[in-house]
Design an enzyme around this catalytic site. Sequence first.
Site, mmCIF file in Angstrom:
data_model
loop_
_atom_site.group_PDB
_atom_site.id
_atom_site.type_symbol
_atom_site.label_atom_id
_atom_site.label_comp_id
_atom_site.label_asym_id
_atom_site.label_seq_id
_atom_site.Cartn_x
_atom_site.Cartn_y
_atom_site.Cartn_z
ATOM 1 N N LYS A 22 0.840 -1.209 0.000
ATOM 2 C CA LYS A 22 0.000 0.000 0.000
ATOM 3 C C LYS A 22 0.873 1.256 0.000
ATOM 4 C CE LYS A 22 -1.466 1.446 4.151
ATOM 5 N NZ LYS A 22 -1.102 2.791 4.594
ATOM 6 N N ASN A 23 1.908 1.265 0.848
ATOM 7 C CA ASN A 23 2.695 2.493 1.000
ATOM 8 C C ASN A 23 3.667 2.734 -0.154
ATOM 9 O OD1 ASN A 23 1.289 3.048 3.268
ATOM 10 N ND2 ASN A 23 2.903 2.468 4.717
ATOM 11 N N ARG A 96 -4.148 10.724 5.162
ATOM 12 C CA ARG A 96 -3.098 11.741 5.160
ATOM 13 C C ARG A 96 -2.200 11.643 3.939
ATOM 14 N NH1 ARG A 96 -2.260 13.842 9.914
ATOM 15 N NH2 ARG A 96 -0.172 14.405 9.298
ATOM 16 N N CYS A 120 -3.922 13.092 14.040
ATOM 17 C CA CYS A 120 -4.170 11.718 13.620
ATOM 18 C C CYS A 120 -4.117 10.839 14.856
ATOM 19 C CB CYS A 120 -3.079 11.377 12.610
ATOM 20 S SG CYS A 120 -2.754 9.667 12.344
ATOM 21 N N ARG A 125 1.817 14.431 13.479
ATOM 22 C CA ARG A 125 2.141 14.230 12.064
ATOM 23 C C ARG A 125 2.001 15.483 11.189
ATOM 24 N NH1 ARG A 125 -0.436 8.689 10.034
ATOM 25 N NH2 ARG A 125 1.291 8.786 8.568
ATOM 26 N N PRO A 126 2.789 16.516 11.470
ATOM 27 C CA PRO A 126 2.746 17.708 10.615
ATOM 28 C C PRO A 126 3.355 17.422 9.242
ATOM 29 C CG PRO A 126 4.562 17.869 12.176
ATOM 30 C CD PRO A 126 3.827 16.605 12.510
ATOM 31 N N ILE A 127 3.179 18.357 8.294
ATOM 32 C CA ILE A 127 3.829 18.182 6.988
ATOM 33 C C ILE A 127 4.746 19.384 6.688
ATOM 34 C CG2 ILE A 127 2.123 16.608 5.982
ATOM 35 C CD1 ILE A 127 1.098 19.061 4.378
ATOM 36 N N ASP A 128 5.252 19.994 7.778
ATOM 37 C CA ASP A 128 6.112 21.170 7.621
ATOM 38 C C ASP A 128 7.343 20.895 6.758
ATOM 39 O OD1 ASP A 128 6.678 19.477 9.893
ATOM 40 O OD2 ASP A 128 8.261 20.876 10.444
ATOM 41 N N LEU A 129 7.862 19.673 6.798
ATOM 42 C CA LEU A 129 9.093 19.379 6.038
ATOM 43 C C LEU A 129 8.805 19.301 4.535
ATOM 44 C CD1 LEU A 129 10.658 16.773 8.496
ATOM 45 C CD2 LEU A 129 11.137 19.222 8.326
ATOM 46 N N ASP A 308 5.465 0.393 11.962
ATOM 47 C CA ASP A 308 4.234 -0.255 11.483
ATOM 48 C C ASP A 308 4.125 -1.719 11.926
ATOM 49 O OD1 ASP A 308 3.493 2.089 10.285
ATOM 50 O OD2 ASP A 308 4.073 1.504 8.260
ATOM 51 N N ILE A 330 9.035 6.772 16.643
ATOM 52 C CA ILE A 330 8.641 7.528 15.445
ATOM 53 C C ILE A 330 7.393 8.377 15.704
ATOM 54 C CG2 ILE A 330 8.066 7.366 12.980
ATOM 55 C CD1 ILE A 330 10.863 6.262 13.615
ATOM 56 N N ARG A 400 -8.350 -0.464 5.443
ATOM 57 C CA ARG A 400 -7.550 0.590 4.789
ATOM 58 C C ARG A 400 -6.260 0.025 4.211
ATOM 59 N NH1 ARG A 400 -6.715 6.026 8.032
ATOM 60 N NH2 ARG A 400 -5.558 6.322 6.114
HETATM 61 N N1 EPU Z 1 7.263 14.553 10.526
HETATM 62 C C1 EPU Z 1 7.376 15.897 10.805
HETATM 63 N N2 EPU Z 1 7.213 16.786 9.753
HETATM 64 C C2 EPU Z 1 6.940 16.382 8.494
HETATM 65 C C3 EPU Z 1 6.829 14.991 8.220
HETATM 66 C C4 EPU Z 1 6.994 14.109 9.270
HETATM 67 O O1 EPU Z 1 7.622 16.293 11.941
HETATM 68 O O2 EPU Z 1 6.795 17.238 7.604
HETATM 69 C C5 EPU Z 1 7.423 13.579 11.623
HETATM 70 C C6 EPU Z 1 6.154 12.772 11.907
HETATM 71 O O3 EPU Z 1 5.258 13.453 12.737
HETATM 72 C C7 EPU Z 1 6.709 11.508 12.519
HETATM 73 C C8 EPU Z 1 8.045 11.331 11.778
HETATM 74 O O4 EPU Z 1 8.361 12.612 11.234
HETATM 75 O O5 EPU Z 1 6.953 11.716 13.869
HETATM 76 C C9 EPU Z 1 8.022 10.310 10.663
HETATM 77 O O6 EPU Z 1 6.889 10.535 9.835
HETATM 78 P P1 EPU Z 1 6.879 10.172 8.285
HETATM 79 O O7 EPU Z 1 6.689 11.451 7.515
HETATM 80 O O8 EPU Z 1 8.039 9.328 7.945
HETATM 81 O O9 EPU Z 1 5.539 9.338 8.176
HETATM 82 P P2 EPU Z 1 4.596 9.327 6.911
HETATM 83 O O10 EPU Z 1 5.396 9.516 5.702
HETATM 84 O O11 EPU Z 1 3.443 10.243 7.171
HETATM 85 C C10 EPU Z 1 4.758 6.776 6.364
HETATM 86 C C11 EPU Z 1 3.797 5.642 6.237
HETATM 87 C C12 EPU Z 1 3.300 5.265 7.612
HETATM 88 C C13 EPU Z 1 4.511 4.867 8.477
HETATM 89 C C14 EPU Z 1 5.507 6.022 8.524
HETATM 90 C C15 EPU Z 1 6.783 5.688 9.261
HETATM 91 C C16 EPU Z 1 2.845 6.004 4.051
HETATM 92 C C17 EPU Z 1 1.668 6.371 3.226
HETATM 93 N N3 EPU Z 1 2.692 6.051 5.384
HETATM 94 O O12 EPU Z 1 4.027 7.859 6.961
HETATM 95 O O13 EPU Z 1 2.453 4.130 7.444
HETATM 96 O O14 EPU Z 1 4.101 4.563 9.775
HETATM 97 O O15 EPU Z 1 5.864 6.403 7.161
HETATM 98 O O16 EPU Z 1 7.390 4.577 8.713
HETATM 99 O O17 EPU Z 1 3.888 5.665 3.519
HETATM 100 C C18 EPU Z 1 0.691 2.673 8.000
HETATM 101 O O18 EPU Z 1 0.847 2.131 6.893
HETATM 102 O O19 EPU Z 1 -0.036 2.183 8.901
HETATM 103 C C19 EPU Z 1 1.375 3.946 8.282
HETATM 104 C C20 EPU Z 1 0.978 4.773 9.245
#
Ligand code: EPU
Length: 434
Positions: A22-23, A96, A120, A125-129, A308, A330, A400
């Site tokens: 899925k991811n 998300r 969430c 889980r912000p997307i600031d980066l 995960d 994480i 999901r």
């Molecule tokens: N983070 C920030 N700012 C950002 C992005 C992330 O602070 O702009 C933080 C997050 O809050 C978290 C950490 O960085 O504490 C890592 O988050 P990441 O961005 O890596 O997570 P993601 O990309 O949103 C993906 C998977 C998740 C999986 C995580 C970690 C997808 C669609 N989702 O999420 O999968 O847990 O990486 O490996 O690829 C799941 O499948 O159940 C799932 C939640």
Amino acid sequence: MDKFVIRGGNPLVGTIRVGGAKNAALPAMAASILTEEPVILENIPDVRDIQTERSLLVSMGAEVELGYGRASHRTTLCCRNLVNPEAAYELVKTMRASTLVLGPLVARMGRARVSLPGGCAIGARPIDLHIKGLEKLGAQITQEHGYIEASADRLRGGHITFDKITVTGTEDLMMAATLAEGETLMENCAREPEVADLAALLNKMGARIEGAGTSTIRIHGVEKLHGARHRIIPDRIEAGTFVIAGALTGGDLIGANCDPLHLGALLEKLQECGVRIRTNGESVRVIADSQLRAADVSTEEYPGFPTDMQAQYMTLATQAEGTSVVTENIFENRFMHAQELVRMGANIKVEGSRAVVRGKTPLSSAAVQCSDLRASASLVIAALVADGETILDRVYHIDRGYERIEEKLRSVGAQIRRIGEMLPRRAAAPLATA
Ligand code: EPU
């Protein structure tokens, strides 16, 4: 709302076929935005998040064709006529990963309007980066009314160093940089196999990406991308979930069509717990014929132990002899399953980012609730070894990310069935009076 009814006690014996990741499928679908030509994706799992992403792409004007019969896991996406570069709140709030369209939309259309995802169940889980990175590539970004609006005539290459490792952030910006003018260097990138799989697709589409799968990725921007055909990698988390289910039930289970190399940290940990593991190029066999032993685990970015798999591992730890400390590094709130496991008889104390699990305690059936995708998987596994019949509510969370998990588990001996919600009988219509 569907529920699962699960009767525990049967060892899982036989072979389960693992589906596509899925991811990896979600960013691959978003990558189709980058070209006018069709992108053909194979091994797409039939799960709810994929349906959500399909709806999102269709809302923007994408044409989608689904395979059928033997090609039922094939999806062809064509973004020739994108008319609406927007991801609305209604879709982003349910998934998300919808934010993965941000980078591709700005790169191809010069603008994007994407809802901010909000909190969430597992963390802030912000997307600031993602936003900071796009700014580095020259996008103008404003935030208003809960939406991010990004625009750029053409993105230009830049130097991005992620403050924190982010999987979808790496993917989003890698996609954006493929069409930027000049070279982009990204450092401290996520090394997950899903990132490498996305790069493989993008390179087939004509991108010039080097280093994906390592922490430094270099992207030489190109003018245009073209269509391609790509097979999505197997789902390492689905495979890992079945491996743990096999180990916990004292079974002899083969997870077929997976890539054992992507499961390294998990398989090592299970061996430490006393589980016998055999692998070949594309399958994992788990044989659990002795008492499980406790072992501590700490989640990390790939190639470390995946967050995960943390919930499913915690269920295993409840049945291991001794004390296991499970540390979640994480996400800040990913222990929602612990309280449900305690209701089933587990001895778990959560202290901040650590959960101390004391085993082995017998589990007994109860009515339990799914809170998020992987927490739900941990409860299904717990129910497979619990005494009696467990009713698992809100299984839409599990739908999901797992394709017909109940059918797959049933095929190797589990007693699990899905029931739809029973609606109250309608009251009889009042008799007409003259
Ligand atoms: N983070 C920030 N700012 C950002 C992005 C992330 O602070 O702009 C933080 C997050 O809050 C978290 C950490 O960085 O504490 C890592 O988050 P990441 O961005 O890596 O997570 P993601 O990309 O949103 C993906 C998977 C998740 C999986 C995580 C970690 C997808 C669609 N989702 O999420 O999968 O847990 O990486 O490996 O690829 C799941 O499948 O159940 C799932 C939640």
